[in-house]
Design an enzyme around this catalytic site. Structure first.
Site, mmCIF file in Angstrom:
data_model
loop_
_atom_site.group_PDB
_atom_site.id
_atom_site.type_symbol
_atom_site.label_atom_id
_atom_site.label_comp_id
_atom_site.label_asym_id
_atom_site.label_seq_id
_atom_site.Cartn_x
_atom_site.Cartn_y
_atom_site.Cartn_z
ATOM 1 N N SER A 119 19.049 -63.808 -13.142
ATOM 2 C CA SER A 119 17.836 -64.062 -12.363
ATOM 3 C C SER A 119 18.141 -64.836 -11.084
ATOM 4 O O SER A 119 19.077 -65.646 -11.037
ATOM 5 C CB SER A 119 16.902 -64.885 -13.239
ATOM 6 O OG SER A 119 15.875 -65.429 -12.470
ATOM 7 N N TYR A 143 14.611 -72.400 -17.516
ATOM 8 C CA TYR A 143 14.853 -70.953 -17.611
ATOM 9 C C TYR A 143 16.084 -70.566 -16.772
ATOM 10 O O TYR A 143 17.003 -69.894 -17.252
ATOM 11 C CB TYR A 143 13.606 -70.191 -17.139
ATOM 12 C CG TYR A 143 13.851 -68.749 -16.879
ATOM 13 C CD1 TYR A 143 14.082 -67.876 -17.919
ATOM 14 C CD2 TYR A 143 13.880 -68.247 -15.566
ATOM 15 C CE1 TYR A 143 14.336 -66.538 -17.681
ATOM 16 C CE2 TYR A 143 14.129 -66.922 -15.323
ATOM 17 C CZ TYR A 143 14.352 -66.067 -16.382
ATOM 18 O OH TYR A 143 14.616 -64.740 -16.129
ATOM 19 N N LYS A 147 20.032 -69.109 -17.814
ATOM 20 C CA LYS A 147 20.668 -67.901 -17.247
ATOM 21 C C LYS A 147 22.020 -68.263 -16.631
ATOM 22 O O LYS A 147 23.005 -67.546 -16.792
ATOM 23 C CB LYS A 147 19.758 -67.258 -16.197
ATOM 24 C CG LYS A 147 18.487 -66.647 -16.765
ATOM 25 C CD LYS A 147 18.771 -65.324 -17.449
ATOM 26 C CE LYS A 147 17.572 -64.788 -18.194
ATOM 27 N NZ LYS A 147 17.834 -63.546 -18.920
HETATM 28 N N1 UFG Z 1 1.784 -67.779 -8.554
HETATM 29 C C1 UFG Z 1 0.535 -68.236 -8.204
HETATM 30 N N2 UFG Z 1 -0.502 -67.997 -9.061
HETATM 31 C C2 UFG Z 1 -0.339 -67.338 -10.248
HETATM 32 C C3 UFG Z 1 0.957 -66.883 -10.595
HETATM 33 C C4 UFG Z 1 1.988 -67.131 -9.719
HETATM 34 O O1 UFG Z 1 0.352 -68.844 -7.158
HETATM 35 O O2 UFG Z 1 -1.321 -67.183 -10.984
HETATM 36 C C5 UFG Z 1 2.907 -68.004 -7.620
HETATM 37 C C6 UFG Z 1 4.023 -68.815 -8.243
HETATM 38 O O3 UFG Z 1 3.784 -70.177 -8.096
HETATM 39 C C7 UFG Z 1 5.227 -68.293 -7.471
HETATM 40 C C8 UFG Z 1 4.881 -66.836 -7.139
HETATM 41 O O4 UFG Z 1 3.466 -66.753 -7.306
HETATM 42 O O5 UFG Z 1 5.358 -68.994 -6.274
HETATM 43 C C9 UFG Z 1 5.539 -65.860 -8.071
HETATM 44 O O6 UFG Z 1 5.317 -66.285 -9.401
HETATM 45 P P1 UFG Z 1 5.665 -65.410 -10.682
HETATM 46 O O7 UFG Z 1 5.242 -66.191 -11.875
HETATM 47 O O8 UFG Z 1 5.117 -64.039 -10.517
HETATM 48 O O9 UFG Z 1 7.236 -65.258 -10.629
HETATM 49 P P2 UFG Z 1 8.365 -66.400 -10.529
HETATM 50 O O10 UFG Z 1 8.837 -66.424 -9.115
HETATM 51 O O11 UFG Z 1 7.954 -67.667 -11.122
HETATM 52 O O12 UFG Z 1 9.471 -65.871 -11.532
HETATM 53 C C10 UFG Z 1 9.898 -64.546 -11.581
HETATM 54 C C11 UFG Z 1 10.404 -64.260 -12.974
HETATM 55 C C12 UFG Z 1 11.625 -65.055 -13.252
HETATM 56 C C13 UFG Z 1 12.640 -64.898 -12.159
HETATM 57 C C14 UFG Z 1 12.040 -65.150 -10.811
HETATM 58 C C15 UFG Z 1 13.053 -64.828 -9.764
HETATM 59 O O13 UFG Z 1 9.415 -64.577 -13.932
HETATM 60 O O14 UFG Z 1 12.162 -64.579 -14.451
HETATM 61 O O15 UFG Z 1 10.903 -64.337 -10.649
HETATM 62 O O16 UFG Z 1 12.523 -64.944 -8.493
HETATM 63 F F1 UFG Z 1 13.625 -65.774 -12.332
#
Ligand code: UFG
Length: 325
Positions: A119, A143, A147
Protein backbone atom coordinates in the site's frame (compact mmCIF):
# COMPACT_ATOMS: atom_id res chain seq x y z
CA UNK A 1 -1.40 -27.28 -18.33
CA UNK A 2 -2.71 -23.89 -17.26
CA UNK A 3 -0.86 -22.36 -14.32
CA UNK A 4 -2.51 -22.65 -10.92
CA UNK A 5 -2.59 -19.44 -8.90
CA UNK A 6 -3.43 -19.30 -5.20
CA UNK A 7 -5.02 -16.07 -4.07
CA UNK A 8 -5.58 -15.23 -0.41
CA UNK A 9 -8.33 -12.70 0.20
CA UNK A 10 -9.88 -13.64 -3.14
CA UNK A 11 -13.39 -12.90 -1.83
CA UNK A 12 -12.47 -9.30 -1.05
CA UNK A 13 -13.05 -6.33 -3.31
CA UNK A 14 -9.66 -6.18 -5.02
CA UNK A 15 -9.09 -9.94 -4.77
CA UNK A 16 -12.35 -10.73 -6.55
CA UNK A 17 -11.40 -8.45 -9.43
CA UNK A 18 -8.01 -10.15 -9.76
CA UNK A 19 -9.68 -13.59 -9.69
CA UNK A 20 -12.12 -12.45 -12.39
CA UNK A 21 -9.30 -11.35 -14.69
CA UNK A 22 -7.19 -14.47 -13.98
CA UNK A 23 -10.13 -16.66 -14.96
CA UNK A 24 -10.72 -14.63 -18.12
CA UNK A 25 -7.03 -15.23 -18.94
CA UNK A 26 -7.55 -19.00 -18.42
CA UNK A 27 -5.56 -19.45 -15.23
CA UNK A 28 -6.73 -22.05 -12.72
CA UNK A 29 -7.55 -20.16 -9.54
CA UNK A 30 -7.59 -21.34 -5.93
CA UNK A 31 -9.10 -18.84 -3.49
CA UNK A 32 -8.48 -18.79 0.27
CA UNK A 33 -10.62 -16.42 2.31
CA UNK A 34 -12.01 -16.55 5.86
CA UNK A 35 -14.90 -14.27 4.82
CA UNK A 36 -14.26 -11.98 7.80
CA UNK A 37 -14.15 -8.94 5.53
CA UNK A 38 -14.57 -10.79 2.24
CA UNK A 39 -18.03 -11.33 0.89
CA UNK A 40 -19.74 -14.56 -0.27
CA UNK A 41 -21.25 -12.72 -3.23
CA UNK A 42 -17.73 -11.91 -4.49
CA UNK A 43 -16.58 -15.55 -4.65
CA UNK A 44 -16.04 -16.32 -8.31
CA UNK A 45 -18.08 -19.37 -9.38
CA UNK A 46 -15.21 -20.66 -11.53
CA UNK A 47 -12.58 -20.57 -8.78
CA UNK A 48 -11.88 -23.34 -6.25
CA UNK A 49 -12.79 -21.84 -2.88
CA UNK A 50 -11.51 -22.70 0.61
CA UNK A 51 -12.99 -20.97 3.65
CA UNK A 52 -9.66 -20.89 5.50
CA UNK A 53 -7.91 -18.40 7.74
CA UNK A 54 -4.22 -17.83 6.90
CA UNK A 55 -3.42 -18.29 10.60
CA UNK A 56 -4.33 -22.00 10.14
CA UNK A 57 -0.98 -23.35 8.99
CA UNK A 58 -2.08 -27.00 8.86
CA UNK A 59 -4.90 -26.11 6.43
CA UNK A 60 -2.55 -24.00 4.31
CA UNK A 61 -0.08 -26.91 4.11
CA UNK A 62 -2.91 -29.22 3.07
CA UNK A 63 -3.95 -26.87 0.27
CA UNK A 64 -0.37 -26.60 -1.00
CA UNK A 65 -0.18 -30.41 -1.07
CA UNK A 66 -3.44 -30.68 -3.01
CA UNK A 67 -2.50 -28.19 -5.74
CA UNK A 68 0.60 -27.38 -7.74
CA UNK A 69 0.71 -23.65 -7.13
CA UNK A 70 2.84 -21.61 -9.51
CA UNK A 71 2.43 -18.20 -7.85
CA UNK A 72 0.68 -16.91 -4.75
CA UNK A 73 -1.14 -13.56 -4.73
CA UNK A 74 -1.50 -12.47 -1.13
CA UNK A 75 -4.24 -9.98 -0.28
CA UNK A 76 -5.79 -11.44 2.89
CA UNK A 77 -5.40 -8.63 5.41
CA UNK A 78 -7.27 -6.11 7.48
CA UNK A 79 -7.23 -2.81 5.63
CA UNK A 80 -8.92 -0.01 7.51
CA UNK A 81 -6.55 2.81 8.45
CA UNK A 82 -8.94 4.12 11.14
CA UNK A 83 -9.60 0.74 12.76
CA UNK A 84 -5.88 -0.10 12.83
CA UNK A 85 -5.24 2.80 15.23
CA UNK A 86 -7.79 1.32 17.65
CA UNK A 87 -6.82 -2.37 17.29
CA UNK A 88 -3.07 -2.52 16.58
CA UNK A 89 -2.59 -6.06 17.95
CA UNK A 90 -5.34 -7.43 15.75
CA UNK A 91 -3.69 -5.79 12.72
CA UNK A 92 -0.21 -7.18 13.46
CA UNK A 93 -1.65 -10.64 14.14
CA UNK A 94 -3.54 -10.78 10.85
CA UNK A 95 -1.33 -8.83 8.52
CA UNK A 96 2.14 -9.86 9.73
CA UNK A 97 1.81 -13.13 11.66
CA UNK A 98 -0.81 -14.55 9.30
CA UNK A 99 1.34 -13.59 6.32
CA UNK A 100 4.39 -15.29 7.85
CA UNK A 101 2.41 -18.53 8.14
CA UNK A 102 1.69 -18.31 4.46
CA UNK A 103 5.37 -17.71 3.57
CA UNK A 104 6.43 -20.68 5.72
CA UNK A 105 3.83 -22.94 4.11
CA UNK A 106 5.05 -21.76 0.69
CA UNK A 107 8.74 -22.51 1.19
CA UNK A 108 7.97 -25.85 2.85
CA UNK A 109 6.08 -26.77 -0.31
CA UNK A 110 8.62 -25.39 -2.78
CA UNK A 111 6.40 -22.55 -3.95
CA UNK A 112 8.75 -19.59 -4.40
CA UNK A 113 6.84 -16.79 -6.14
CA UNK A 114 4.51 -14.33 -4.48
CA UNK A 115 2.80 -11.04 -5.33
CA UNK A 116 2.00 -9.08 -2.21
CA UNK A 117 -0.75 -6.51 -1.93
CA UNK A 118 1.06 -3.59 -0.33
CA UNK A 119 0.00 0.00 0.00
CA UNK A 120 0.91 3.64 -0.46
CA UNK A 121 0.36 3.79 3.29
CA UNK A 122 3.96 2.54 3.76
CA UNK A 123 5.28 6.00 2.79
CA UNK A 124 3.49 8.04 5.47
CA UNK A 125 3.64 11.83 5.05
CA UNK A 126 5.42 12.26 1.73
CA UNK A 127 8.64 14.24 1.61
CA UNK A 128 7.96 14.86 -2.10
CA UNK A 129 5.33 14.02 -4.72
CA UNK A 130 4.94 12.15 -6.96
CA UNK A 131 6.23 9.41 -4.67
CA UNK A 132 8.61 6.93 -6.25
CA UNK A 133 9.64 3.60 -4.75
CA UNK A 134 12.90 5.07 -3.36
CA UNK A 135 10.92 7.40 -1.11
CA UNK A 136 11.67 6.67 2.59
CA UNK A 137 9.34 4.18 4.28
CA UNK A 138 7.79 5.98 7.22
CA UNK A 139 4.19 4.87 7.83
CA UNK A 140 1.98 7.01 10.07
CA UNK A 141 -0.77 4.43 10.54
CA UNK A 142 -0.64 0.98 12.13
CA UNK A 143 -2.11 -0.38 8.91
CA UNK A 144 0.81 1.09 6.92
CA UNK A 145 3.24 -0.19 9.54
CA UNK A 146 1.96 -3.78 9.10
CA UNK A 147 2.41 -3.54 5.32
CA UNK A 148 5.94 -2.14 5.68
CA UNK A 149 6.84 -4.84 8.22
CA UNK A 150 5.62 -7.58 5.92
CA UNK A 151 7.70 -6.18 3.04
CA UNK A 152 10.75 -6.60 5.33
CA UNK A 153 9.74 -10.24 6.00
CA UNK A 154 9.55 -10.80 2.25
CA UNK A 155 13.10 -9.49 1.82
CA UNK A 156 14.24 -11.88 4.54
CA UNK A 157 12.56 -14.85 2.87
CA UNK A 158 14.20 -13.87 -0.42
CA UNK A 159 17.64 -13.87 1.27
CA UNK A 160 17.09 -17.07 3.24
CA UNK A 161 14.95 -19.14 0.86
CA UNK A 162 15.29 -17.49 -2.55
CA UNK A 163 11.57 -16.65 -2.49
CA UNK A 164 10.93 -14.06 -5.21
CA UNK A 165 8.32 -11.40 -4.63
CA UNK A 166 6.66 -8.39 -6.14
CA UNK A 167 5.26 -6.01 -3.60
CA UNK A 168 2.64 -3.91 -5.37
CA UNK A 169 1.98 -0.70 -3.50
CA UNK A 170 -1.57 0.27 -4.42
CA UNK A 171 -2.66 3.85 -4.12
CA UNK A 172 -6.45 4.38 -3.70
CA UNK A 173 -8.37 1.60 -5.42
CA UNK A 174 -11.85 2.35 -6.79
CA UNK A 175 -14.43 1.28 -9.38
CA UNK A 176 -15.80 -2.15 -10.28
CA UNK A 177 -15.26 -4.87 -12.90
CA UNK A 178 -16.28 -4.06 -16.50
CA UNK A 179 -19.59 -5.95 -16.09
CA UNK A 180 -20.02 -4.28 -12.64
CA UNK A 181 -20.25 -7.71 -11.01
CA UNK A 182 -17.33 -7.30 -8.60
CA UNK A 183 -17.17 -4.06 -6.66
CA UNK A 184 -16.48 -2.46 -3.33
CA UNK A 185 -18.36 -3.91 -0.35
CA UNK A 186 -17.10 -2.98 3.11
CA UNK A 187 -19.21 -3.22 6.24
CA UNK A 188 -19.23 -0.51 7.43
CA UNK A 189 -18.19 1.44 4.33
CA UNK A 190 -15.44 3.95 5.14
CA UNK A 191 -13.86 4.62 1.75
CA UNK A 192 -14.53 7.95 0.14
CA UNK A 193 -16.12 7.18 -3.24
CA UNK A 194 -18.57 4.42 -2.19
CA UNK A 195 -19.44 6.44 0.92
CA UNK A 196 -20.33 9.51 -1.15
CA UNK A 197 -22.43 7.44 -3.57
CA UNK A 198 -24.28 5.59 -0.81
CA UNK A 199 -25.01 8.71 1.25
CA UNK A 200 -25.91 10.99 -1.65
CA UNK A 201 -28.36 8.40 -2.98
CA UNK A 202 -30.22 8.83 0.33
CA UNK A 203 -29.79 12.62 0.31
CA UNK A 204 -27.51 12.36 3.34
CA UNK A 205 -24.34 14.37 3.98
CA UNK A 206 -20.82 13.09 3.49
CA UNK A 207 -18.27 14.06 6.15
CA UNK A 208 -15.11 15.72 4.90
CA UNK A 209 -12.34 14.77 7.34
CA UNK A 210 -10.38 18.03 7.58
CA UNK A 211 -10.32 21.08 5.30
CA UNK A 212 -7.23 22.69 6.82
CA UNK A 213 -4.54 20.62 5.10
CA UNK A 214 -1.79 22.35 3.15
CA UNK A 215 -3.37 21.46 -0.21
CA UNK A 216 -5.08 23.52 -2.96
CA UNK A 217 -8.53 23.43 -1.30
CA UNK A 218 -7.53 22.29 2.18
CA UNK A 219 -8.80 18.70 1.74
CA UNK A 220 -6.67 15.56 1.31
CA UNK A 221 -5.43 14.59 -2.12
CA UNK A 222 -5.32 10.98 -3.28
CA UNK A 223 -4.33 9.10 -6.42
CA UNK A 224 -7.39 6.99 -7.36
CA UNK A 225 -6.70 3.92 -9.45
CA UNK A 226 -9.26 1.65 -11.13
CA UNK A 227 -9.43 -1.84 -9.66
CA UNK A 228 -9.29 -3.45 -13.13
CA UNK A 229 -6.00 -1.62 -13.82
CA UNK A 230 -4.72 -3.03 -10.52
CA UNK A 231 -5.85 -6.53 -11.54
CA UNK A 232 -4.01 -6.22 -14.87
CA UNK A 233 -0.77 -5.38 -13.08
CA UNK A 234 -1.03 -8.72 -11.23
CA UNK A 235 -1.31 -10.68 -14.49
CA UNK A 236 1.82 -8.91 -15.74
CA UNK A 237 3.42 -9.56 -12.34
CA UNK A 238 2.90 -13.33 -12.71
CA UNK A 239 4.64 -13.20 -16.10
CA UNK A 240 7.43 -11.06 -14.63
CA UNK A 241 8.11 -13.50 -11.78
CA UNK A 242 7.97 -16.40 -14.25
CA UNK A 243 11.01 -15.01 -16.04
CA UNK A 244 13.40 -15.53 -13.11
CA UNK A 245 13.27 -11.84 -12.28
CA UNK A 246 14.42 -10.12 -9.10
CA UNK A 247 12.16 -9.17 -6.23
CA UNK A 248 10.83 -5.62 -6.47
CA UNK A 249 8.57 -3.06 -4.83
CA UNK A 250 6.33 -1.29 -7.38
CA UNK A 251 3.80 1.55 -7.10
CA UNK A 252 0.40 1.27 -8.78
CA UNK A 253 -1.30 4.61 -9.29
CA UNK A 254 -2.11 7.11 -12.03
CA UNK A 255 0.30 9.97 -11.23
CA UNK A 256 -2.75 12.25 -10.78
CA UNK A 257 -4.26 13.50 -7.54
CA UNK A 258 -7.82 14.59 -6.66
CA UNK A 259 -8.90 16.32 -3.47
CA UNK A 260 -11.84 15.14 -1.38
CA UNK A 261 -13.83 18.17 -2.56
CA UNK A 262 -13.00 17.44 -6.21
CA UNK A 263 -14.17 13.84 -5.79
CA UNK A 264 -17.43 15.06 -4.26
CA UNK A 265 -17.98 17.34 -7.27
CA UNK A 266 -17.21 14.56 -9.74
CA UNK A 267 -19.62 12.21 -7.96
CA UNK A 268 -22.23 14.91 -8.03
CA UNK A 269 -21.88 15.10 -11.85
CA UNK A 270 -22.25 11.33 -12.23
CA UNK A 271 -25.27 11.29 -9.91
CA UNK A 272 -26.68 14.40 -11.59
CA UNK A 273 -27.56 15.85 -8.21
CA UNK A 274 -25.83 18.00 -5.64
CA UNK A 275 -24.03 16.16 -2.84
CA UNK A 276 -24.34 17.57 0.66
CA UNK A 277 -21.22 17.66 2.82
CA UNK A 278 -20.07 18.78 6.26
CA UNK A 279 -16.59 19.47 7.61
CA UNK A 280 -15.40 17.19 10.41
CA UNK A 281 -12.07 17.00 12.25
CA UNK A 282 -9.09 15.35 10.58
CA UNK A 283 -8.98 11.55 10.66
CA UNK A 284 -5.95 10.06 12.42
CA UNK A 285 -3.32 8.55 10.12
CA UNK A 286 -4.31 10.49 6.96
CA UNK A 287 -1.37 11.93 5.00
CA UNK A 288 -2.36 15.22 3.27
CA UNK A 289 -1.32 14.06 -0.20
CA UNK A 290 -0.49 10.76 -1.88
CA UNK A 291 0.35 10.70 -5.59
CA UNK A 292 2.30 7.88 -7.21
CA UNK A 293 5.16 7.97 -9.60
CA UNK A 294 4.66 4.92 -11.82
CA UNK A 295 7.77 4.80 -14.02
CA UNK A 296 8.95 1.57 -12.43
CA UNK A 297 5.69 -0.27 -13.22
CA UNK A 298 5.99 0.88 -16.84
CA UNK A 299 9.64 -0.15 -17.07
CA UNK A 300 9.49 -3.53 -15.35
CA UNK A 301 5.93 -4.71 -16.07
CA UNK A 302 5.10 -2.63 -19.13
CA UNK A 303 2.03 -1.56 -17.13
CA UNK A 304 0.19 1.73 -17.32
CA UNK A 305 -3.23 2.63 -16.02
CA UNK A 306 -5.89 2.75 -18.76
CA UNK A 307 -8.93 4.02 -16.86
CA UNK A 308 -9.62 7.50 -15.55
CA UNK A 309 -11.34 8.88 -12.46
CA UNK A 310 -14.55 9.08 -14.54
CA UNK A 311 -14.48 5.31 -15.21
CA UNK A 312 -13.86 4.75 -11.49
CA UNK A 313 -16.84 6.81 -10.33
CA UNK A 314 -19.18 5.58 -13.06
CA UNK A 315 -18.43 1.91 -12.51
CA UNK A 316 -18.61 2.36 -8.71
CA UNK A 317 -22.04 3.93 -9.15
CA UNK A 318 -23.27 1.13 -11.45
CA UNK A 319 -22.14 -1.41 -8.85
CA UNK A 320 -23.92 0.52 -6.07
CA UNK A 321 -27.14 0.53 -8.07
CA UNK A 322 -26.87 -3.24 -8.58
CA UNK A 323 -26.34 -3.73 -4.84
CA UNK A 324 -29.47 -1.85 -3.94
CA UNK A 325 -31.73 -3.81 -6.33
N1 UFG B 1 -12.55 10.78 3.50
C1 UFG B 1 -13.46 11.73 3.89
N2 UFG B 1 -14.71 11.32 4.24
C2 UFG B 1 -15.08 10.00 4.24
C3 UFG B 1 -14.13 9.04 3.84
C4 UFG B 1 -12.87 9.47 3.49
O1 UFG B 1 -13.16 12.92 3.93
O2 UFG B 1 -16.23 9.70 4.59
C5 UFG B 1 -11.20 11.22 3.09
C6 UFG B 1 -10.11 10.62 3.94
O3 UFG B 1 -9.88 11.39 5.07
C7 UFG B 1 -8.95 10.58 2.95
C8 UFG B 1 -9.61 10.39 1.58
O4 UFG B 1 -10.98 10.76 1.78
O5 UFG B 1 -8.30 11.81 2.95
C9 UFG B 1 -9.55 8.97 1.11
O6 UFG B 1 -9.99 8.12 2.15
P1 UFG B 1 -10.28 6.57 1.98
O7 UFG B 1 -10.76 6.06 3.29
O8 UFG B 1 -11.15 6.35 0.79
O9 UFG B 1 -8.87 5.96 1.61
P2 UFG B 1 -7.47 6.08 2.39
O10 UFG B 1 -6.65 7.08 1.66
O11 UFG B 1 -7.63 6.26 3.83
O12 UFG B 1 -6.89 4.61 2.28
C10 UFG B 1 -6.91 3.86 1.10
C11 UFG B 1 -6.91 2.40 1.47
C12 UFG B 1 -5.63 2.03 2.13
C13 UFG B 1 -4.45 2.49 1.32
C14 UFG B 1 -4.56 3.93 0.96
C15 UFG B 1 -3.44 4.29 0.03
O13 UFG B 1 -7.98 2.11 2.35
O14 UFG B 1 -5.61 0.64 2.23
O15 UFG B 1 -5.80 4.17 0.33
O16 UFG B 1 -3.55 5.59 -0.42
F1 UFG B 1 -3.34 2.33 2.03
Amino acid sequence: MNKEILITGGAGYIGANIVDLLIKKKYKVVVIDNLSTGNKSLIHPDAIFYNVDISDKAKLEEIFRMHIIDTVIHLAALSSVGESAKKPKKYFKNNVKGGLNLLEAMVENECKKIIFSSSAAVYGNPQYVPINEDHPINPISIYGETKATFEEKLKLFDKQHDLKFLSLRYFNAGGSSDDNRFGEIHIPETHLIPSILKLAAKNREISIFGDDYDTKDGTCIRDYIHVVDIAEAHILGIEYLGNNAQSEMINLGTEKGYSVKEIINLCSKTLEKSVKSKIEPRRKGDPPILIASCGKAKKLLNWEHKKTIHHIIESAWKFEQKLSI
